[in-house]
Design a protein around this motif. Structure first.
Motif, PDB file in Angstrom:
ATOM      1  N   UNK A   1       3.350  20.633   4.950  1.00 11.85           N
ATOM      2  CA  UNK A   1       3.860  19.367   5.492  1.00 11.85           C
ATOM      3  C   UNK A   1       3.253  18.203   4.726  1.00 11.85           C
ATOM      4  N   UNK A   2       4.094  17.225   4.394  1.00 12.05           N
ATOM      5  CA  UNK A   2       3.619  16.054   3.672  1.00 12.05           C
ATOM      6  C   UNK A   2       4.036  14.762   4.346  1.00 12.05           C
ATOM      7  N   UNK A   3       3.215  13.736   4.184  1.00 14.05           N
ATOM      8  CA  UNK A   3       3.504  12.403   4.713  1.00 14.05           C
ATOM      9  C   UNK A   3       3.168  11.370   3.651  1.00 14.05           C
ATOM     10  N   UNK A   4       4.097  10.473   3.377  1.00 14.84           N
ATOM     11  CA  UNK A   4       3.832   9.337   2.494  1.00 14.84           C
ATOM     12  C   UNK A   4       4.210   8.059   3.232  1.00 14.84           C
ATOM     13  N   UNK A   5       3.262   7.124   3.275  1.00 16.49           N
ATOM     14  CA  UNK A   5       3.479   5.845   3.954  1.00 16.49           C
ATOM     15  C   UNK A   5       3.513   4.718   2.929  1.00 16.49           C
ATOM     16  N   UNK A   6       4.538   3.891   3.044  1.00 17.34           N
ATOM     17  CA  UNK A   6       4.644   2.687   2.207  1.00 17.34           C
ATOM     18  C   UNK A   6       4.770   1.487   3.124  1.00 17.34           C
ATOM     19  N   UNK A   7       3.916   0.487   2.883  1.00 14.98           N
ATOM     20  CA  UNK A   7       3.998  -0.740   3.672  1.00 14.98           C
ATOM     21  C   UNK A   7       3.783  -1.929   2.741  1.00 14.98           C
ATOM     22  N   UNK A   8       4.643  -2.935   2.889  1.00 20.95           N
ATOM     23  CA  UNK A   8       4.592  -4.101   2.012  1.00 20.95           C
ATOM     24  C   UNK A   8       4.675  -5.391   2.819  1.00 20.95           C
TER      25      UNK A   8
ATOM     26  N   UNK B   1       0.836  -1.182   0.000  1.00 21.46           N
ATOM     27  CA  UNK B   1       0.000   0.000   0.000  1.00 21.46           C
ATOM     28  C   UNK B   1       0.880   1.244   0.000  1.00 21.46           C
ATOM     29  N   UNK B   2       0.457   2.258  -0.775  1.00 21.18           N
ATOM     30  CA  UNK B   2       1.104   3.568  -0.829  1.00 21.18           C
ATOM     31  C   UNK B   2       0.005   4.592  -0.580  1.00 21.18           C
ATOM     32  N   UNK B   3       0.169   5.423   0.447  1.00 19.01           N
ATOM     33  CA  UNK B   3      -0.851   6.426   0.738  1.00 19.01           C
ATOM     34  C   UNK B   3      -0.175   7.676   1.287  1.00 19.01           C
ATOM     35  N   UNK B   4      -0.664   8.846   0.885  1.00 13.83           N
ATOM     36  CA  UNK B   4      -0.022  10.090   1.300  1.00 13.83           C
ATOM     37  C   UNK B   4      -1.050  11.176   1.584  1.00 13.83           C
ATOM     38  N   UNK B   5      -0.592  12.246   2.211  1.00 18.46           N
ATOM     39  CA  UNK B   5      -1.387  13.451   2.372  1.00 18.46           C
ATOM     40  C   UNK B   5      -0.442  14.639   2.518  1.00 18.46           C
ATOM     41  N   UNK B   6      -0.893  15.787   1.992  1.00 17.54           N
ATOM     42  CA  UNK B   6      -0.143  17.033   2.088  1.00 17.54           C
ATOM     43  C   UNK B   6      -1.068  18.090   2.657  1.00 17.54           C
ATOM     44  N   UNK B   7      -0.656  18.743   3.736  1.00 23.44           N
ATOM     45  CA  UNK B   7      -1.447  19.785   4.351  1.00 23.44           C
ATOM     46  C   UNK B   7      -0.749  21.122   4.142  1.00 23.44           C
ATOM     47  N   UNK B   8      -1.484  22.106   3.632  1.00 26.91           N
ATOM     48  CA  UNK B   8      -0.925  23.439   3.401  1.00 26.91           C
ATOM     49  C   UNK B   8      -1.351  24.380   4.532  1.00 26.91           C
ATOM     50  N   UNK B   9      -0.809  25.581   4.512  1.00 23.87           N
ATOM     51  CA  UNK B   9      -1.111  26.569   5.552  1.00 23.87           C
ATOM     52  C   UNK B   9      -2.454  27.247   5.333  1.00 23.87           C
ATOM     53  N   UNK B  10      -3.059  27.019   4.165  1.00 26.62           N
ATOM     54  CA  UNK B  10      -4.295  27.710   3.825  1.00 26.62           C
ATOM     55  C   UNK B  10      -4.072  28.611   2.625  1.00 26.62           C
ATOM     56  N   UNK B  11      -4.909  29.625   2.479  1.00 31.23           N
ATOM     57  CA  UNK B  11      -4.777  30.560   1.351  1.00 31.23           C
ATOM     58  C   UNK B  11      -3.725  31.612   1.709  1.00 31.23           C
TER      59      UNK B  11
END
Length: 261
Positions: A191-198, A130-140
């Motif tokens: 800030x970004x996070x990507x998770x890889x699990x196999x 599985x590969x899953x990520x998220x990126x959160x920005x500061x807003x506008x």
């Protein structure tokens, strides 16, 4: 609005396909226009709504039958609008043996006073990844909305054989934890996070980490770190000042990991 998305990815005669699909407004799911010869399934999740509103409840259920490979893509940046109450998203992914799933969506843009919680629960089978990520920005940022959100939380849990193997919790709540404090985001706005699990025996996380480091060394637009798990996986954290460069980096990582057999 209570909204639901349900996809079952099947596998037949060497190819993955959409076995079942149900959506309610504002969701739409369509096949990605580009054609690939790897017989994997590529779908894009679209929305007729400009973003997530106060009171929205999103339920996304995704199942992969034995042998299936599904890559989801997003339509655009996800906006979280000003909220009187809150909004919630629940993502449930069920993966049988010999499956692959990837979801690297566009960044999230929390507007002033937005309050959003997302939870992903993934149950992965044997010989799967599985590969899953998220990126959160500061807003506008250009409108002066630097972290004026109320609260943002993204909780990810991965289970294998009913055992919790990965748990990642990203929480941004400026009135509780100063965003610019040491050990938090400090001077960064994204800030970004990507998770890889196999669970594949022939996948070597150390070789993959070295490959990704070679990409990191060629760029100077972000701060990037990789934490290897005790099991066969790793977490990538990124800090920067722009969502697009972060998103493109995650797409490059996804491309490397998606080609694994």
């Amino acid at each position: 609005m209570d909204s639901r998305l349900h996809i079952i990815a099947g596998y037949k005669q060497g190819s993955s396909y959409v076995k079942d699909l149900y959506v309610s407004p504002p969701f739409r799911v369509v096949s990605v226009g580009q054609r690939k010869s790897d017989n994997k399934l590529y779908q894009i999740v679209m929305s007729t709504s400009p973003g997530i509103l106060s009171g929205d409840r999103y339920q996304l259920d995704i199942a992969l039958e034995k042998g299936a490979a599904l890559q989801l893509q997003s339509q655009s940046y996800q906006r979280l609008f000003n909220m009187k109450n809150d909004a919630v998203q629940q993502l449930t992914i069920s993966m049988e043996d010999d499956t692959s799933f990837a979801y690297v969506p566009h960044p999230v843009v929390p507007h002033e006073n937005s309050n959003f919680k997302s939870k992903a629960e993934i149950r992965i089978g044997t010989n799967s990844q599985v590969i899953i990520s998220e990126i959160i920005t500061c807003g506008r940022k250009h409108s002066g909305e630097l972290f004026k959100l109320k609260r943002f939380q993204n909780l990810t849990e991965i289970y294998h054989k009913n055992k919790l193997v990965v748990k990642d919790n990203v929480l941004i709540q400026p009135d509780l934890i100063p965003v610019n404090s040491i050990g938090n985001l400090e001077e960064f706005t994204h800030q970004g996070t990507l998770i890889f699990y196999s669970t594949k025996e022939n996948v070597d996380k150390n070789i993959l980490v070295d490959t990704i480091y070679s990409i990191i060394e060629s760029q100077d637009e972000m701060e990037i770190g990789i934490s290897a798990m005790e099991d066969n996986g790793f977490v990538i954290r990124t800090l920067g000042h722009g969502g697009e460069v972060m998103y493109n980096f995650f797409l490059r990582v996804q491309e490397i990991l998606w080609e694994l057999e």
